[in-house]
Design an enzyme around this catalytic site. Structure first.
Site, short mmCIF file in Angstrom:
data_model
loop_
_atom_site.label_atom_id
_atom_site.label_comp_id
_atom_site.label_asym_id
_atom_site.label_seq_id
_atom_site.Cartn_x
_atom_site.Cartn_y
_atom_site.Cartn_z
N ASP A 120 9.06 2.56 1.64
CA ASP A 120 7.94 3.52 2.10
C ASP A 120 7.96 3.32 3.68
O ASP A 120 7.44 2.28 3.89
CB ASP A 120 6.57 2.94 1.24
CG ASP A 120 5.25 3.82 1.59
OD1 ASP A 120 5.53 4.31 2.66
OD2 ASP A 120 4.24 3.73 0.95
N LYS A 142 2.43 10.11 8.22
CA LYS A 142 1.77 9.60 9.31
C LYS A 142 2.59 10.05 10.85
O LYS A 142 1.88 11.51 11.21
CB LYS A 142 1.77 8.06 9.48
CG LYS A 142 0.66 7.60 8.22
CD LYS A 142 0.34 6.26 8.57
CE LYS A 142 -0.93 5.96 7.42
NZ LYS A 142 -0.67 5.18 6.60
N PHE A 187 0.64 -1.22 0.02
CA PHE A 187 -0.02 0.06 -0.14
C PHE A 187 0.90 1.20 0.05
O PHE A 187 1.77 1.24 0.90
CB PHE A 187 -1.09 0.10 1.29
CG PHE A 187 -2.00 1.23 1.30
CD1 PHE A 187 -2.91 1.29 0.41
CD2 PHE A 187 -1.38 2.13 1.92
CE1 PHE A 187 -3.74 2.31 0.44
CE2 PHE A 187 -2.48 3.31 1.65
CZ PHE A 187 -3.57 3.28 1.33
C1 LIG Z 1 -0.86 5.59 5.14
C2 LIG Z 1 0.12 5.00 4.19
C3 LIG Z 1 0.32 5.61 2.87
C4 LIG Z 1 -0.56 6.81 2.55
O1 LIG Z 1 -0.43 7.97 3.23
P1 LIG Z 1 -1.56 9.15 3.10
O2 LIG Z 1 -1.25 10.13 4.19
O3 LIG Z 1 -2.77 8.64 3.66
O4 LIG Z 1 -1.64 9.47 1.95
C5 LIG Z 1 1.35 5.25 2.02
N1 LIG Z 1 1.97 4.11 2.47
C6 LIG Z 1 1.93 3.48 3.49
C7 LIG Z 1 2.82 2.27 3.88
C8 LIG Z 1 1.03 3.87 4.47
O5 LIG Z 1 0.87 3.24 5.37
#
Ligand SMILES: *Cc1c(COP(=O)(O)O)cnc(C)c1O
Length: 408
Positions: A224, A253, A139
């Site tokens: 990521d 986050k 994700f």
């Molecule tokens: C939450 C998340 C995203 C997206 O972040 P947003 O601030 O919602 O755009 C991307 N990558 C990972 C691994 C995430 O957990």
């Protein structure tokens, strides 16, 4: 409009139905406790999905926000500002990075990262080298580029055509990556722990080999760390625990502790490809966001907070094992630090949301990671008594869900 009319029912009336929030409206938080409109109290194991890493209304964050609020809110990137410069310097000093790009969310940080890896390959090797390899179940956010690199077809469905030049291979399967990677690959993108995909950790040996394959093919490695970053695993960033250093890292986050901010970190080798005018964001590096994030980083990047993560995880795992001894409901407890996944036994697959709703009614706020896994991403400084109290709520919730049965 009185507060009585501003309730959960109003959501369905005025909001696009892309979310289905819980049946109460939180109005106040302090530490790892939250209160709703009727003053019911909850223990927060959700932490705003790994965002409120210092709990709610942490005094240092409130002070940083108020102080900056009296000084300067916004300028745009035609000017730089002190909080952004200080935060960038601290991120550089604390990580592999030489250079930082600021934005407002995880998806935006990834969008910048994916644009950078394409541009870097274009600048250094030519337009043919443009393929991105990512992992199934990954994700990376909800923009069109990030759902395309993400490995869950359901997030792309109906939004096609999506950007091309992207392929997916199974996570932790080095042979599959070997078969897919080539000199046309510009980058491999991975989460050190797949979060939304169900809390699956990268095998350190796999991560090491991914790094090697990237080097062999002049491909960049993107981590990521939007969910795993800023202390979540007990390291400031998860790559530090894995012993594998990426070329590009995205963080968001927890970085803002609840204030929207994101960043892409990279090296002096790659940074020149985002030359003047190639990319931008109106709000990126906003003084309010950076002032809060600087304080988050100062507070979390300390031996006490980072070492505390392992101690708190031990209490979570002990309590989850106790619940499992009592109910036999979990197949496996996964994750690292305070990114915790508890997979339900097969019989309860698909029903994670039932436990979430029952736990909320019992006063404990949880998350799911897909339909089979209960997820907890609490504050990194949650007190032991709040962990125990939240687990008592979860105990009640499990008893109630089991009594009603899977088809209730
Ligand atoms: C939450 C998340 C995203 C997206 O972040 P947003 O601030 O919602 O755009 C991307 N990558 C990972 C691994 C995430 O957990």
């Amino acid at each position: 409009m009185t507060t009585q009319q501003v309730n959960r029912a109003l959501f369905d009336d005025v909001m696009v139905p892309n979310y289905n929030p819980q049946q109460m409206v939180p109005v106040r938080g302090e530490g790892s406790r939250v209160w709703d409109q009727d003053n019911n109290e909850y223990i927060d194991f959700a932490g705003g999905i790994a965002v409120n890493a210092l709990g709610h209304t942490h005094p240092a964050l409130v002070a940083a926000l108020k102080e900056q609020a009296d000084k300067l809110w916004h300028l745009s990137n035609t000017f730089t500002n002190e909080p952004a410069l200080r935060l960038a310097k601290k991120l550089k000093d604390a990580t592999f990075a030489d250079k930082v790009f600021f934005c407002n969310s995880g998806a935006e940080a990834n969008e910048a990262a994916f644009k950078l890896v394409r541009k870097y390959a274009y600048d250094n090797f030519g337009p043919e080298k443009n393929e991105i390899i990512a992992f199934t179940q990954a994700f990376h956010g909800r923009t069109l580029f990030t759902v395309s690199v993400g490995g869950q077809q359901k997030y792309r469905e109906g939004f096609e055509p999506v950007p091309g030049g992207i392929s997916h291979v199974p996570f932790n399967d080095i042979e599959a990556l070997k078969a897919a990677i080539s000199d046309k690959t510009c980058a491999v993108v991975m989460e050190p722990i797949q979060g939304e995909g169900g809390i699956h950790s990268a095998d350190p040996e796999f991560a090491r080999q991914v790094r090697e394959l990237c080097d062999q093919h002049n491909a960049l490695l993107v981590f990521d760390e939007v969910q795993t970053g800023v202390g979540r695993t007990g390291n400031l960033y998860a790559y530090m625990g894995l012993g594998v250093t990426p070329d590009v890292l995205t963080t968001a986050k927890a970085l803002g502790g609840g204030f929207p901010v994101g960043a892409m970190l990279t090296t002096d080798k790659c940074a020149p490809s985002l030359g003047f005018g190639t990319h931008g964001s109106t709000y990126g590096g906003n003084p309010l966001a950076c002032a809060v994030a600087e304080t988050v980083l100062d507070t979390i990047n300390t031996p006490e907070v980072l070492a505390g993560v392992a101690d708190k995880r031990a209490i979570f795992v002990e309590e989850l094992n106790k619940l499992n001894d009592k109910y036999g409901i979990f197949k496996e407890i996964r994750g690292e630090g305070l990114l915790i996944g508890a997979e339900l036994i097969e019989q309860w697959h698909g029903k994670a949301a039932k436990f979430l709703a029952a736990a909320r009614e019992a006063g404990t706020l949880l998350l799911v990671a897909g339909p089979n896994v209960l997820r907890m991403t609490p504050s990194l400084i949650i007190p032991e008594q709040d962990i125990r109290a939240g687990m008592a709520g979860l105990d009640k919730a499990i008893a109630q869900v089991l009594e009603a049965g899977p088809d209730a």
